[in-house]
Design a protein around this motif. Structure first.
Motif, PDB file in Angstrom:
ATOM      1  N   PHE A  82       0.838  -1.196   0.000  1.00  0.00           N
ATOM      2  CA  PHE A  82       0.000   0.000   0.000  1.00  0.00           C
ATOM      3  C   PHE A  82       0.875   1.248   0.000  1.00  0.00           C
ATOM      4  CE2 PHE A  82      -2.341   3.333   2.295  1.00  0.00           C
ATOM      5  CZ  PHE A  82      -3.448   3.432   1.480  1.00  0.00           C
ATOM      6  N   GLU A  83       0.516   2.237  -0.815  1.00  0.00           N
ATOM      7  CA  GLU A  83       1.217   3.522  -0.867  1.00  0.00           C
ATOM      8  C   GLU A  83       0.556   4.465   0.134  1.00  0.00           C
ATOM      9  OE1 GLU A  83       3.813   4.673  -2.834  1.00  0.00           O
ATOM     10  OE2 GLU A  83       4.150   2.668  -3.648  1.00  0.00           O
ATOM     11  N   PHE A  84       1.217   4.724   1.239  1.00  0.00           N
ATOM     12  CA  PHE A  84       0.649   5.587   2.274  1.00  0.00           C
ATOM     13  C   PHE A  84       0.617   7.035   1.822  1.00  0.00           C
ATOM     14  CE2 PHE A  84       1.758   1.877   4.722  1.00  0.00           C
ATOM     15  CZ  PHE A  84       0.678   1.763   5.582  1.00  0.00           C
ATOM     16  N   ALA A  85      -0.442   7.728   2.220  1.00  0.00           N
ATOM     17  CA  ALA A  85      -0.613   9.147   1.947  1.00  0.00           C
ATOM     18  C   ALA A  85      -1.139   9.803   3.211  1.00  0.00           C
ATOM     19  CB  ALA A  85      -1.601   9.342   0.792  1.00  0.00           C
ATOM     20  N   ALA A  86      -1.101  11.114   3.235  1.00  0.00           N
ATOM     21  CA  ALA A  86      -1.617  11.847   4.388  1.00  0.00           C
ATOM     22  C   ALA A  86      -3.097  11.531   4.569  1.00  0.00           C
ATOM     23  CB  ALA A  86      -1.412  13.339   4.188  1.00  0.00           C
ATOM     24  N   GLY A  87      -3.527  11.453   5.830  1.00  0.00           N
ATOM     25  CA  GLY A  87      -4.934  11.212   6.122  1.00  0.00           C
ATOM     26  C   GLY A  87      -5.108  10.476   7.428  1.00  0.00           C
ATOM     27  N   GLU A  88      -6.370  10.225   7.760  1.00  0.00           N
ATOM     28  CA  GLU A  88      -6.701   9.526   8.996  1.00  0.00           C
ATOM     29  C   GLU A  88      -6.798   8.022   8.741  1.00  0.00           C
ATOM     30  OE1 GLU A  88     -10.173  11.282  10.722  1.00  0.00           O
ATOM     31  OE2 GLU A  88      -9.244  13.277  10.768  1.00  0.00           O
ATOM     32  N   TYR A  89      -6.256   7.246   9.673  1.00  0.00           N
ATOM     33  CA  TYR A  89      -6.204   5.795   9.573  1.00  0.00           C
ATOM     34  C   TYR A  89      -6.712   5.184  10.877  1.00  0.00           C
ATOM     35  CZ  TYR A  89      -3.078   6.359   5.549  1.00  0.00           C
ATOM     36  OH  TYR A  89      -2.543   6.678   4.335  1.00  0.00           O
ATOM     37  N   CYS A  90      -7.088   3.916  10.814  1.00  0.00           N
ATOM     38  CA  CYS A  90      -7.444   3.169  12.019  1.00  0.00           C
ATOM     39  C   CYS A  90      -6.766   1.812  11.953  1.00  0.00           C
ATOM     40  CB  CYS A  90      -8.955   2.982  12.134  1.00  0.00           C
ATOM     41  SG  CYS A  90      -9.432   2.016  13.583  1.00  0.00           S
ATOM     42  N   LEU A  91      -6.065   1.482  13.014  1.00  0.00           N
ATOM     43  CA  LEU A  91      -5.408   0.183  13.122  1.00  0.00           C
ATOM     44  C   LEU A  91      -6.152  -0.618  14.181  1.00  0.00           C
ATOM     45  CD1 LEU A  91      -3.112  -1.578  12.142  1.00  0.00           C
ATOM     46  CD2 LEU A  91      -1.594  -0.399  13.733  1.00  0.00           C
TER      47      LEU A  91
ATOM     48  N   PRO B  86     -12.171  -7.451  23.091  1.00  0.00           N
ATOM     49  CA  PRO B  86     -12.088  -8.337  21.932  1.00  0.00           C
ATOM     50  C   PRO B  86     -11.196  -7.766  20.825  1.00  0.00           C
ATOM     51  CG  PRO B  86     -14.239  -7.286  22.022  1.00  0.00           C
ATOM     52  CD  PRO B  86     -13.507  -6.895  23.273  1.00  0.00           C
ATOM     53  N   PHE B  87     -11.105  -6.443  20.783  1.00  0.00           N
ATOM     54  CA  PHE B  87     -10.207  -5.767  19.847  1.00  0.00           C
ATOM     55  C   PHE B  87      -9.896  -4.389  20.397  1.00  0.00           C
ATOM     56  CE2 PHE B  87     -14.522  -4.990  18.315  1.00  0.00           C
ATOM     57  CZ  PHE B  87     -14.545  -3.609  18.208  1.00  0.00           C
ATOM     58  N   VAL B  88      -8.838  -3.799  19.865  1.00  0.00           N
ATOM     59  CA  VAL B  88      -8.453  -2.437  20.229  1.00  0.00           C
ATOM     60  C   VAL B  88      -8.282  -1.663  18.927  1.00  0.00           C
ATOM     61  CG1 VAL B  88      -6.641  -0.988  21.234  1.00  0.00           C
ATOM     62  CG2 VAL B  88      -7.302  -3.136  22.360  1.00  0.00           C
ATOM     63  N   ASP B  89      -8.967  -0.530  18.820  1.00  0.00           N
ATOM     64  CA  ASP B  89      -8.813   0.361  17.673  1.00  0.00           C
ATOM     65  C   ASP B  89      -7.944   1.550  18.062  1.00  0.00           C
ATOM     66  OD1 ASP B  89     -10.442  -1.158  16.039  1.00  0.00           O
ATOM     67  OD2 ASP B  89     -12.184   0.143  16.227  1.00  0.00           O
ATOM     68  N   VAL B  90      -6.950   1.838  17.226  1.00  0.00           N
ATOM     69  CA  VAL B  90      -6.117   3.018  17.425  1.00  0.00           C
ATOM     70  C   VAL B  90      -6.273   3.876  16.177  1.00  0.00           C
ATOM     71  CG1 VAL B  90      -3.783   3.893  17.802  1.00  0.00           C
ATOM     72  CG2 VAL B  90      -4.495   1.737  18.868  1.00  0.00           C
ATOM     73  N   HIS B  91      -6.840   5.062  16.361  1.00  0.00           N
ATOM     74  CA  HIS B  91      -7.024   6.012  15.267  1.00  0.00           C
ATOM     75  C   HIS B  91      -5.878   7.015  15.306  1.00  0.00           C
ATOM     76  CE1 HIS B  91     -11.259   4.883  14.378  1.00  0.00           C
ATOM     77  NE2 HIS B  91     -11.179   4.438  15.621  1.00  0.00           N
ATOM     78  N   PHE B  92      -5.341   7.343  14.142  1.00  0.00           N
ATOM     79  CA  PHE B  92      -4.221   8.275  14.078  1.00  0.00           C
ATOM     80  C   PHE B  92      -4.210   8.959  12.730  1.00  0.00           C
ATOM     81  CE2 PHE B  92      -2.972   4.019  12.981  1.00  0.00           C
ATOM     82  CZ  PHE B  92      -2.268   4.148  11.804  1.00  0.00           C
ATOM     83  N   GLU B  93      -3.431  10.022  12.630  1.00  0.00           N
ATOM     84  CA  GLU B  93      -3.351  10.786  11.392  1.00  0.00           C
ATOM     85  C   GLU B  93      -1.912  10.863  10.903  1.00  0.00           C
ATOM     86  OE1 GLU B  93      -5.027  14.941   9.459  1.00  0.00           O
ATOM     87  OE2 GLU B  93      -5.147  14.647  11.623  1.00  0.00           O
ATOM     88  N   LEU B  94      -1.710  10.522   9.638  1.00  0.00           N
ATOM     89  CA  LEU B  94      -0.416  10.646   8.993  1.00  0.00           C
ATOM     90  C   LEU B  94      -0.397  11.957   8.225  1.00  0.00           C
ATOM     91  CD1 LEU B  94      -0.010   7.026   7.525  1.00  0.00           C
ATOM     92  CD2 LEU B  94       0.552   7.867   9.809  1.00  0.00           C
ATOM     93  N   VAL B  95       0.720  12.655   8.259  1.00  0.00           N
ATOM     94  CA  VAL B  95       0.825  13.926   7.547  1.00  0.00           C
ATOM     95  C   VAL B  95       1.778  13.798   6.361  1.00  0.00           C
ATOM     96  CG1 VAL B  95       0.280  15.286   9.602  1.00  0.00           C
ATOM     97  CG2 VAL B  95       2.666  14.809   9.047  1.00  0.00           C
ATOM     98  N   LYS B  96       1.584  14.662   5.379  1.00  0.00           N
ATOM     99  CA  LYS B  96       2.423  14.668   4.187  1.00  0.00           C
ATOM    100  C   LYS B  96       3.884  14.824   4.600  1.00  0.00           C
ATOM    101  CE  LYS B  96       2.956  16.985  -0.220  1.00  0.00           C
ATOM    102  NZ  LYS B  96       2.467  18.059  -1.098  1.00  0.00           N
ATOM    103  N   ASN B  97       4.750  14.047   3.967  1.00  0.00           N
ATOM    104  CA  ASN B  97       6.183  14.057   4.264  1.00  0.00           C
ATOM    105  C   ASN B  97       6.469  13.728   5.728  1.00  0.00           C
ATOM    106  OD1 ASN B  97       6.831  14.784   1.583  1.00  0.00           O
ATOM    107  ND2 ASN B  97       6.432  16.926   2.066  1.00  0.00           N
TER     108      ASN B  97
END
Length: 108
Positions: A49-58, A76-87
């Motif tokens: 996958f080519e990562f780009a800026a935006g919000e993700y959930c693992l 039963p599961f753990v969700d971690v939401h985070f944001e990747l920024v350009k560069n």
């Protein structure tokens, strides 16, 4: 500068990596990518996958792992939401787990 992502799951009760845990990454554009931690509890393979800026959930599927190693699992599961920024370079999302607790942070 490209963006990359890795994760590491550690069992704080046993003091060991959480091997063979299923993960699911939901990308900024709604795609779902599955992964599994290796014997050292790490995951860095995301099906090219080519990562780009935006919000993700693992999502970490903790239940099967916790039941197998501790005979109980509150989460039963753990969700971690985070944001990747350009560069943003490399992002590392660790998860520390036990049968009744978890913690995450931005690692290096």
């Amino acid at each position: 500068m490209s963006i990359s992502l890795s994760s590491h799951v550690l069992d704080t009760t046993l003091g060991k990596p959480a091997a063979h845990m299923q993960l699911e990454l939901t990308t900024y554009d709604g795609k779902t990518i599955t992964g599994t931690t290796d014997v050292d509890g790490r995951c860095k393979e995301w099906q090219d996958f080519e990562f780009a800026a935006g919000e993700y959930c693992l999502r970490f599927y903790t239940k099967d792992y916790l039941l197998a190693h501790h005979k109980e699992a509150f989460y039963p599961f753990v969700d971690v939401h985070f944001e990747l920024v350009k560069n943003g370079g490399h992002y590392h999302v660790p998860l520390l787990i036990s049968p009744y607790g978890f913690s995450s942070y931005r690692g290096s």
